[in-house]
Design a protein around this motif. Structure first.
Motif, mmCIF file in Angstrom:
data_model
loop_
_atom_site.group_PDB
_atom_site.id
_atom_site.type_symbol
_atom_site.label_atom_id
_atom_site.label_comp_id
_atom_site.label_asym_id
_atom_site.label_seq_id
_atom_site.Cartn_x
_atom_site.Cartn_y
_atom_site.Cartn_z
ATOM 1 N N ILE A 7 -6.262 141.649 73.523
ATOM 2 C CA ILE A 7 -6.948 141.391 74.792
ATOM 3 C C ILE A 7 -8.419 141.085 74.557
ATOM 4 O O ILE A 7 -8.979 140.133 75.117
ATOM 5 C CB ILE A 7 -6.794 142.594 75.740
ATOM 6 N N LYS A 8 -9.049 141.898 73.722
ATOM 7 C CA LYS A 8 -10.481 141.712 73.482
ATOM 8 C C LYS A 8 -10.760 140.410 72.743
ATOM 9 O O LYS A 8 -11.736 139.706 73.042
ATOM 10 C CB LYS A 8 -11.036 142.907 72.713
ATOM 11 N N LEU A 9 -9.907 140.070 71.783
ATOM 12 C CA LEU A 9 -10.098 138.804 71.065
ATOM 13 C C LEU A 9 -9.852 137.609 71.979
ATOM 14 O O LEU A 9 -10.606 136.634 71.962
ATOM 15 C CB LEU A 9 -9.162 138.744 69.854
ATOM 16 N N ALA A 10 -8.781 137.686 72.775
ATOM 17 C CA ALA A 10 -8.470 136.583 73.694
ATOM 18 C C ALA A 10 -9.577 136.416 74.730
ATOM 19 O O ALA A 10 -9.944 135.293 75.097
ATOM 20 C CB ALA A 10 -7.123 136.832 74.377
ATOM 21 N N THR A 11 -10.111 137.531 75.213
ATOM 22 C CA THR A 11 -11.197 137.477 76.189
ATOM 23 C C THR A 11 -12.425 136.790 75.601
ATOM 24 O O THR A 11 -13.163 136.085 76.310
ATOM 25 C CB THR A 11 -11.573 138.901 76.643
ATOM 26 N N ALA A 12 -12.624 136.974 74.302
ATOM 27 C CA ALA A 12 -13.777 136.364 73.627
ATOM 28 C C ALA A 12 -13.515 134.914 73.233
ATOM 29 O O ALA A 12 -14.384 134.261 72.648
ATOM 30 C CB ALA A 12 -14.144 137.180 72.395
ATOM 31 N N GLY A 13 -12.317 134.408 73.528
ATOM 32 C CA GLY A 13 -12.020 132.999 73.294
ATOM 33 C C GLY A 13 -11.266 132.684 72.015
ATOM 34 O O GLY A 13 -11.135 131.515 71.639
ATOM 35 N N PHE A 14 -10.728 133.708 71.329
ATOM 36 C CA PHE A 14 -9.963 133.485 70.105
ATOM 37 C C PHE A 14 -8.492 133.235 70.427
ATOM 38 O O PHE A 14 -7.971 133.744 71.432
ATOM 39 C CB PHE A 14 -10.084 134.686 69.167
ATOM 40 N N ARG A 15 -7.816 132.474 69.556
ATOM 41 C CA ARG A 15 -6.369 132.309 69.666
ATOM 42 C C ARG A 15 -5.704 133.527 69.038
ATOM 43 O O ARG A 15 -6.010 133.873 67.897
ATOM 44 C CB ARG A 15 -5.896 131.034 68.960
ATOM 45 N N VAL A 16 -4.784 134.142 69.762
ATOM 46 C CA VAL A 16 -4.242 135.429 69.314
ATOM 47 C C VAL A 16 -2.729 135.493 69.507
ATOM 48 O O VAL A 16 -2.190 134.972 70.486
ATOM 49 C CB VAL A 16 -4.881 136.608 70.097
ATOM 50 N N LYS A 17 -2.068 136.157 68.555
ATOM 51 C CA LYS A 17 -0.685 136.587 68.713
ATOM 52 C C LYS A 17 -0.604 138.050 68.294
ATOM 53 O O LYS A 17 -1.438 138.524 67.501
ATOM 54 C CB LYS A 17 0.285 135.758 67.858
ATOM 55 N N GLU A 18 0.398 138.741 68.816
ATOM 56 C CA GLU A 18 0.595 140.155 68.491
ATOM 57 C C GLU A 18 1.839 140.301 67.616
ATOM 58 O O GLU A 18 2.871 139.683 67.890
ATOM 59 C CB GLU A 18 0.747 140.960 69.781
ATOM 60 N N LEU A 19 1.732 141.112 66.563
ATOM 61 C CA LEU A 19 2.852 141.327 65.655
ATOM 62 C C LEU A 19 3.857 142.287 66.281
ATOM 63 O O LEU A 19 3.525 143.443 66.575
ATOM 64 C CB LEU A 19 2.360 141.880 64.316
ATOM 65 N N ILE A 20 5.075 141.832 66.484
ATOM 66 C CA ILE A 20 6.113 142.667 67.084
ATOM 67 C C ILE A 20 6.430 143.839 66.154
ATOM 68 O O ILE A 20 6.705 143.652 64.967
ATOM 69 C CB ILE A 20 7.407 141.860 67.326
#
Length: 234
Positions: free
Chosen positions: A192-205
């Motif tokens: 959430i924090k990375l995406a909010t700062a404008g980074f492309r993000v995925k979460e490891l299942i």
């Protein structure tokens, strides 16, 4: 004459009326033609009951605006409740048929979003092996990272993330966040924090737990010396 309306619909209507009027309402002896104003509902309360009923039913008010008429009798209110709050067998066939494509689209969008925002351990392993431009981020505490982490991962504890701490990071790579596993939400908070700062993000299942269950190696002073790789087959 009273139109046959099933008891669940009447119970739902009675509940809405009781909430609006602030007192118990017995609808059993009342005919459908009973004006709502004789129950104590003025025009504003009637509209309030209607809007609340439709919102609870998840109805798009704009989509149905042309077909909705403000109820003036109990029968009108029963008809609206039966239409939108009743089970599938009580809804018009055309509405049920129209709802099916929407549900399918919603389901497809949900699964597409999962693939867009999540990655499993096998796909992450392959992406790392292929040299894809990504950064694995451990969102747990520094102590947990030191004990055991995914090889090559960087430690960015989610509690420490700020605009200043992210200032030196490139926005080009895909960032894959992880934590201990399904019982931990540090990876989600990091994402959430990375995406909010404008980074492309995925979460490891499954986080570090499922990374290890799939037999992939780890590093750190508590990491096992040997790991057996067993592909998940997906």
């Amino acid at each position: 004459m009273t139109t046959a309306v099933n008891d669940p619909v009447k119970e739902k209507v009675a509940a809405y009326l009781e909430t609006a009027l602030g007192k118990p309402v017995d609808l059993a002896p009342l005919p459908d033609a009973t004006p709502l104003n004789t129950l104590g509902l003025d025009s504003l309360l009637t509209i309030s009951v209607l809007v609340t009923l439709l919102e609870d039913a998840g109805v798009d008010l704009g989509e149905h605006a042309d077909s909705l008429v403000t109820p003036s009798t109990l029968g009108d209110l029963y008809a609206i409740a039966g239409r939108f709050l009743g089970g599938p067998e009580e809804r018009p066939a055309a509405e049920t048929a129209a709802a099916e494509p929407r549900e399918q689209n919603d389901q497809l969008a949900y699964y597409q979003a999962k693939l867009a925002y999540e990655i499993d351990s096998a796909d992450l392993r392959d992406a790392l092996a292929a040299g894809q431009d990504l950064v694995v981020v451990d969102g747990r505490s520094s102590e947990s990272y030191a004990a055991e982490h995914i090889p090559g991962a960087v430690s960015i504890p989610h509690r420490s993330i700020s605009q200043d701490s992210l200032a030196g990071l490139s926005r080009a790579p895909l960032y894959v966040t992880y934590c201990d596993g399904i019982g931990c939400n540090a990876s989600t908070k990091t994402a959430i924090k990375l995406a909010t700062a404008g980074f492309r993000v995925k979460e490891l299942i499954g986080g570090l737990d499922w990374w290890k269950r799939d037999g992939h190696p780890t590093e750190g002073h508590a990491a096992p010396e040997h790991s057996h790789h067993a592909g998940c087959g997906c």
